[in-house]
Design a protein around this motif. Structure first.
Motif, mmCIF file in Angstrom:
data_model
loop_
_atom_site.group_PDB
_atom_site.id
_atom_site.type_symbol
_atom_site.label_atom_id
_atom_site.label_comp_id
_atom_site.label_asym_id
_atom_site.label_seq_id
_atom_site.Cartn_x
_atom_site.Cartn_y
_atom_site.Cartn_z
ATOM 1 N N LEU A 107 0.841 -1.077 0.148
ATOM 2 C CA LEU A 107 0.069 0.238 -0.180
ATOM 3 C C LEU A 107 0.709 1.173 0.045
ATOM 4 O O LEU A 107 0.567 2.358 -0.741
ATOM 5 N N SER A 118 1.285 4.125 -3.055
ATOM 6 C CA SER A 118 0.525 5.396 -2.733
ATOM 7 C C SER A 118 1.117 6.319 -3.774
ATOM 8 O O SER A 118 2.306 6.838 -4.107
ATOM 9 N N VAL A 168 -8.819 -4.693 3.458
ATOM 10 C CA VAL A 168 -8.726 -3.184 3.279
ATOM 11 C C VAL A 168 -7.647 -2.975 2.528
ATOM 12 O O VAL A 168 -7.697 -2.027 1.503
ATOM 13 N N PHE A 169 -6.476 -3.232 2.972
ATOM 14 C CA PHE A 169 -5.067 -2.855 2.514
ATOM 15 C C PHE A 169 -5.262 -3.300 1.121
ATOM 16 O O PHE A 169 -4.817 -2.596 0.123
ATOM 17 N N GLU A 228 -7.135 -1.069 -1.132
ATOM 18 C CA GLU A 228 -6.482 0.294 -1.403
ATOM 19 C C GLU A 228 -5.505 0.238 -2.492
ATOM 20 O O GLU A 228 -5.135 1.215 -2.964
ATOM 21 N N PHE A 263 -6.862 -0.191 -5.774
ATOM 22 C CA PHE A 263 -7.433 1.329 -5.841
ATOM 23 C C PHE A 263 -6.204 2.175 -6.661
ATOM 24 O O PHE A 263 -6.463 2.861 -7.545
ATOM 25 N N ASN A 264 -4.914 2.098 -5.794
ATOM 26 C CA ASN A 264 -3.903 2.817 -6.255
ATOM 27 C C ASN A 264 -3.377 2.423 -7.782
ATOM 28 O O ASN A 264 -2.886 3.231 -8.425
ATOM 29 N N ALA A 323 -13.996 2.010 4.557
ATOM 30 C CA ALA A 323 -13.040 1.835 3.462
ATOM 31 C C ALA A 323 -13.848 1.677 2.213
ATOM 32 O O ALA A 323 -13.439 2.345 1.138
ATOM 33 N N ARG A 365 -15.249 4.944 1.052
ATOM 34 C CA ARG A 365 -14.363 5.854 0.673
ATOM 35 C C ARG A 365 -13.843 5.440 -0.672
ATOM 36 O O ARG A 365 -13.573 6.348 -1.512
ATOM 37 N N LEU A 366 -13.440 4.071 -1.146
ATOM 38 C CA LEU A 366 -12.845 3.720 -2.112
ATOM 39 C C LEU A 366 -13.924 3.854 -3.238
ATOM 40 O O LEU A 366 -13.465 4.178 -4.447
#
Length: 185
Positions: free
Chosen positions: A95, A99, A137-138, A141, A144-145, A175, A178-179
């Motif tokens: 993650l 980022s 969740v990680f 994310e 998502f990145n 999460a 938000r995502l």
């Protein structure tokens, strides 16, 4: 000077954060190869492997640029992770690597690495009911990145998040919202 056997011996005993921090500083000071740190996260003793993953996490977050040359090796090992506790540390580091706020040198290095296997395994971790929420969740994310690098991720990640949020924990709900909001943009 610490050698591989010395580290394993220390990791067979119960460790606290202070001990992990001290061991991390010793390893960094002697320029202990990060690849060996990564390799020890696959130790046959589950506790040693977990504690080494924790130590790897601590080493990485102390100075991410220090291990820049070994990022590809770390990511190549994602498909090999068997121990559930190690997944948390690998996903947390990944993650940070993916980022948009990571240092330019890390972003440039990451651009040269094929991330397909990481993407596949992180989707697998999201789907697997045995994987802990924090890891899911990680993983979400990280995906998502990587959605701009691999455009097909957006649709699949949206579907997975919506599914996981149906009966998901508060952490997954937060999460996921938000995502999903970021995916709509």
């Amino acid at each position: 000077m610490l050698f591989r056997d010395d580290i394993v011996k220390q990791l067979t005993t119960s460790l606290g954060k202070t001990t992990v921090d001290e061991l991390s500083k010793k390893l960094k000071a002697q320029n202990f190869p990060f690849r060996e740190v990564v390799d020890l996260t696959f130790h046959p003793n589950k506790q040693v492997a977990f504690r080494m993953a924790w130590l790897m996490d601590t080493l990485y977050f102390d100075d991410p640029m220090f291990y820049l040359d070994d990022i590809d090796y770390l990511l190549q090992q994602v498909p090999n992770i068997k121990y559930p506790a190690s997944k948390r540390h690998y996903s947390r580091i990944t993650l940070n690597l993916t980022s948009p706020r990571s240092p330019k040198a890390i972003q440039d290095k990451l651009a040269t690495i094929d991330m397909e296997q990481v993407v596949e395994h992180f989707f697998d971790w999201m789907i697997d009911p045995k994987v802990k929420v924090a890891v899911k969740v990680f993983a979400a994310e990280v995906l998502f990145n990587l959605r701009e690098r691999y455009p097909w991720i957006s649709e699949e990640l949206t579907n997975q998040l919506q599914y996981l949020m149906r009966n998901g924990s508060a952490g997954m709900q937060s999460a996921g919202k938000r995502l999903l909001k970021g995916l709509e943009k």
